[in-house]
Design a protein around this motif. Sequence first.
Motif, short mmCIF file in Angstrom:
data_model
loop_
_atom_site.label_atom_id
_atom_site.label_comp_id
_atom_site.label_asym_id
_atom_site.label_seq_id
_atom_site.Cartn_x
_atom_site.Cartn_y
_atom_site.Cartn_z
N ASN A 1 116.23 96.79 97.14
CA ASN A 1 114.81 96.50 97.35
C ASN A 1 114.23 97.16 98.60
N LEU A 2 115.04 97.30 99.65
CA LEU A 2 114.53 97.89 100.89
C LEU A 2 115.10 99.27 101.15
N GLY A 3 116.12 99.66 100.39
CA GLY A 3 116.71 100.97 100.61
C GLY A 3 117.56 101.04 101.86
N LEU A 4 118.10 99.92 102.33
CA LEU A 4 118.91 99.87 103.54
C LEU A 4 120.39 99.89 103.18
N LYS A 5 121.10 100.84 103.71
CA LYS A 5 122.55 100.96 103.52
C LYS A 5 123.20 100.86 104.89
N PHE A 6 123.83 99.71 105.18
CA PHE A 6 124.42 99.48 106.49
C PHE A 6 125.82 100.08 106.54
N SER A 7 126.21 100.38 107.76
CA SER A 7 127.58 100.84 107.99
C SER A 7 128.53 99.65 107.95
N PRO A 8 129.84 99.90 107.79
CA PRO A 8 130.80 98.77 107.77
C PRO A 8 130.75 97.93 109.05
N GLN A 9 130.51 98.60 110.21
CA GLN A 9 130.43 97.84 111.46
C GLN A 9 129.22 96.91 111.46
N GLU A 10 128.06 97.44 110.97
CA GLU A 10 126.85 96.61 110.93
C GLU A 10 127.00 95.45 109.94
N GLU A 11 127.65 95.72 108.81
CA GLU A 11 127.88 94.64 107.85
C GLU A 11 128.77 93.54 108.44
N GLN A 12 129.76 93.95 109.22
CA GLN A 12 130.65 92.97 109.83
C GLN A 12 129.92 92.12 110.86
N LEU A 13 128.98 92.75 111.62
CA LEU A 13 128.20 91.99 112.60
C LEU A 13 127.30 90.96 111.92
N ILE A 14 126.69 91.36 110.81
CA ILE A 14 125.81 90.43 110.10
C ILE A 14 126.62 89.27 109.52
N LYS A 15 127.82 89.58 109.00
CA LYS A 15 128.65 88.50 108.46
C LYS A 15 129.04 87.50 109.54
N GLN A 16 129.37 88.02 110.72
CA GLN A 16 129.77 87.12 111.81
C GLN A 16 128.64 86.18 112.23
N LYS A 17 127.40 86.65 112.15
CA LYS A 17 126.28 85.81 112.60
C LYS A 17 125.80 84.86 111.54
N TYR A 18 125.72 85.29 110.28
CA TYR A 18 125.09 84.48 109.25
C TYR A 18 126.10 83.83 108.29
N ASP A 19 127.40 84.06 108.46
CA ASP A 19 128.42 83.33 107.69
C ASP A 19 128.71 82.04 108.46
N ILE A 20 127.81 81.08 108.27
CA ILE A 20 127.87 79.87 109.09
C ILE A 20 129.08 79.02 108.73
N LYS A 21 129.32 78.83 107.45
CA LYS A 21 130.40 77.96 106.99
C LYS A 21 131.75 78.67 106.93
N ARG A 22 131.78 79.93 107.21
CA ARG A 22 133.01 80.71 107.21
C ARG A 22 133.73 80.64 105.86
N ASN A 23 132.94 80.72 104.80
CA ASN A 23 133.51 80.69 103.46
C ASN A 23 133.21 81.97 102.68
N GLY A 24 132.76 83.01 103.38
CA GLY A 24 132.44 84.27 102.71
C GLY A 24 131.05 84.31 102.12
N ARG A 25 130.22 83.33 102.37
CA ARG A 25 128.84 83.28 101.87
C ARG A 25 127.87 83.36 103.06
#
Length: 944
Positions: free
Chosen positions: A51-75
Amino acid sequence: MVAAAVDKVEETVRTLCLTKRLRPSEFFIDYDRLRSGYVTDSQFFRCLWMNLGLKFSPQEEQLIKQKYDIKRNGRICWKQFSNLIETSFAATNFKTDPALQKVEPLEFLGTQRTIRPLSPASEKKVEETLRKMVEFYKYHGINLRTCYEDFDFHHIGKITESQFYRAFPGPPDVDEAEITRLVKKYGDPNEPGLVVYLNLHHDLVAVGDNMAAQQLNLNSTCAKTDYIPNEKVEDPSVQQIFDKIRIAVFKHGIRTPEFFKDHDRLRSGIVTENQFLCGLSLAVGKEAQLSRHDMQKIVNFYKTSDGRVQYKEFCDMMENAFNIPDLDKKATLTPVHPKEGSLNRTIPTLSDAEESRLKTVLSMIINQVNERRIMMYQYFKDYDRSCAYTRVITPLQFRRMLHFLTINVTDEDFKLLCRKFIDQATGDVNYPAFVQSIDDKFVGFTIDSPPAVDFSTAIPGTDGGRVTLSETAVKPMYPDLSSVPKCDISEVDMSSLIARVRHHVLTNRLRVIEYFQDFDGLRTGSITKSQFRRALSSLGLSKLGHHDLIDPQYAVLCQYYEDPKAKDKVQWVKFMNDVESVFTQPNLEKVPEHKVPPSEIFRIPKPGTMDWTYASDEHKQLVDETLQRLRERADQRRVLLKPVFQDFDRHNNGHITRQQFRQALTMLELHTTPDEMSALEAKYCNDTGFNYMIFLSELMPQEPLQFMYLERLKGLRKANEGKNLPEIDAKSDLEDLLLKIKTKVVKDRVRVHEWLRDYDKLRSGRMHKISFRRALGLCKFELKESEYALLEDKFASHVPDHVEWVRFSDEVESIFTIKELEKAPLLEVEQFKPPVDWQMNQLSDEDASLCLEALKRLAEKVRQRRMQLYPLFEDFDRVHNGFVGASQFKRVLMELELWSLISEQEANLITERFQVKKGLRHDVDYPAFCDFIYELCKFEWRKP
């Protein structure tokens, strides 16, 4: 470090969403069927990519997972991410101002303005340019984004530099350097040649909001400080207070007793202090600008011992302002008039710093007014449309008129002008005072000098004595701005200037005397220098004309043609003779052998044109080769060159800019190298622009038109040398000819006498044969050559080659009456009746009898069937003149089934019997034919 990287990713997403006007929550909710606020990491990044045409790098994806994976269950908690991106401020945080919590990206398109930022000085200039653009767009209602959206087909907020230059909506005072500075600031570094106009639009909106906020703060500050007393103002004396009241009473025609006598029921001339203050405030408090302290001084002056105030003495003094009571009994006394200018609106005195700044602003305005020769009073007066000319306008109208005259001043300078020229009674702007301060030729009002005659007024004191109050000196109202710097005429060439004026007069075919002689009523040959300047302006030598005559050039002309007898005048006759020598030489009849030089030698090229005779051989060869190549290319493609250049020539002066010339060649696919383009511009460019008319005439020369007048004249003479054509239907008998003329006169109601007498100025009763023929030709008798000869022989005069036209007129007009009928009262006059056209057709006896028999057979059938003949004939008579053609006549008879009753010969005889000549054709008079048939049928008139 990790938080900064995550913030950078969030800032990128926020900028892109704001640019595309998207809400990320609308895309994530499709993956969250249970509305839990969580999606898988693959769904999360897939949604951003699709929808936005954004393709993040693996490092950026890992940073987003660390911040918004609140329950630490992969969601990933997409709801928290969307709230951070979409929400400007926290709705539950009431301790912090929402404006401070607001997070907005710096750039809508996510780009930086430039890799190398502009210098502080350039940034300041760009900010000034943006402010000018905001004021101009706000006044004219222009939206920069709308102006450029037509060029942005992909809606990415970017256009090319040429499109930016072409569609730039103004203002007109933004020069090319400022536009180039804007292109440099808002250029896209990733894509050279593109300009991010969307960033410029939003910066203009931000600058406009900032200016509006500053104006709002300034207005609130001014509103708060308007009532703060000025401690620097000295306490005015009693005399100054009385002078202000006296002037206000005299100027506004105030009857002061009307405001006090209602408080004095016993008419004792005394009221209480409070009543006096109320009456004085209502009477002149606003008009005289009296403060509470001033009114208290007047109360103390007229206060009695019991605390009351003697208003009667105050009113008597004010009722006799600038007048003497019982003046009819004191003939030797002379009342003192107010000083000139004292009854006008006064101008407040500002501080020294403000007066210095005001002088600078007025000097700038004076220079603009003198350069453009503007008469400003008429423009301001158009806004003064109340019950009468109040000589004031509102500050808003004052600002609009300055903008209309393109006199741009800053907001602070405008407020300074308003404070200087404000009318204290109404709060409006005193525009005559403003115009008088910048235009030395306009006199709205004058004021006496300080050592003027003092007008004194005796005021009764409380102790019965007399107190004399003298008027203070009046301070000059305007700063001295009359000094104008002299022009430097050392660089003006007189011969070139005269050559330019001669070229202007020759090109436009002007008569110089028509523009100067009205100023010289006594025909002395000299006029004043100001009149000389006005005449030159009318001649077209001004900024609004074809040639701008600047001040140094005008000074050189005045110096060269100065009248030796009067230094303040110019010999315009000498100037006229020098200029009009382009047409001819004076007193040429005295020197018949003198050869006048051709006028073409006085034509000179436009200023800035290169003298091609001094060009180098390499330059000439390069231009010739370029023209030859472009000519072959144009001939091969068979294109019309001129319309493309004319589309760029909005003023139709044959010139376009260099950039437009290059664009036109590109559109025509006539490509040139940079050296060839520079050579062409050097030859065809001048101060006006690129002369594309000369360029096209040399690129595609056309054959001159042949002068065919002499050949056509020879052909006409040869045609006229041939024999005359034989005359058709010419009358050989004089009686028949006169009958033809009389019939024409009766039918067309022609007054022959009116046409003939104009050629006999002496009323001799005769005229030349040529004039006689010309007059008869105007009567439209359509006479032939032999018929003219018959009339000339009949009415010939004893003077050779003359005709007695009066006898001819009497003969023709005898059809109406007989001349000198009053001498024969018993004579009976018969009215002339012209013969019917078809009755004049004569057939032989045999043909007439055959035709009559045929008509009888037709009439018999018409009688038996009671036929209507008129309707069918009228269908063919489109102009309703009573005539149809022979073929139409035959067709009607066929429609009526009458054609079978007659033979072809009988049909021709019937046609010949009722035919009438109309113009060059013979038609059939069908009303006569129908009436004749009805008569044979013995029908009643018009009732078949």
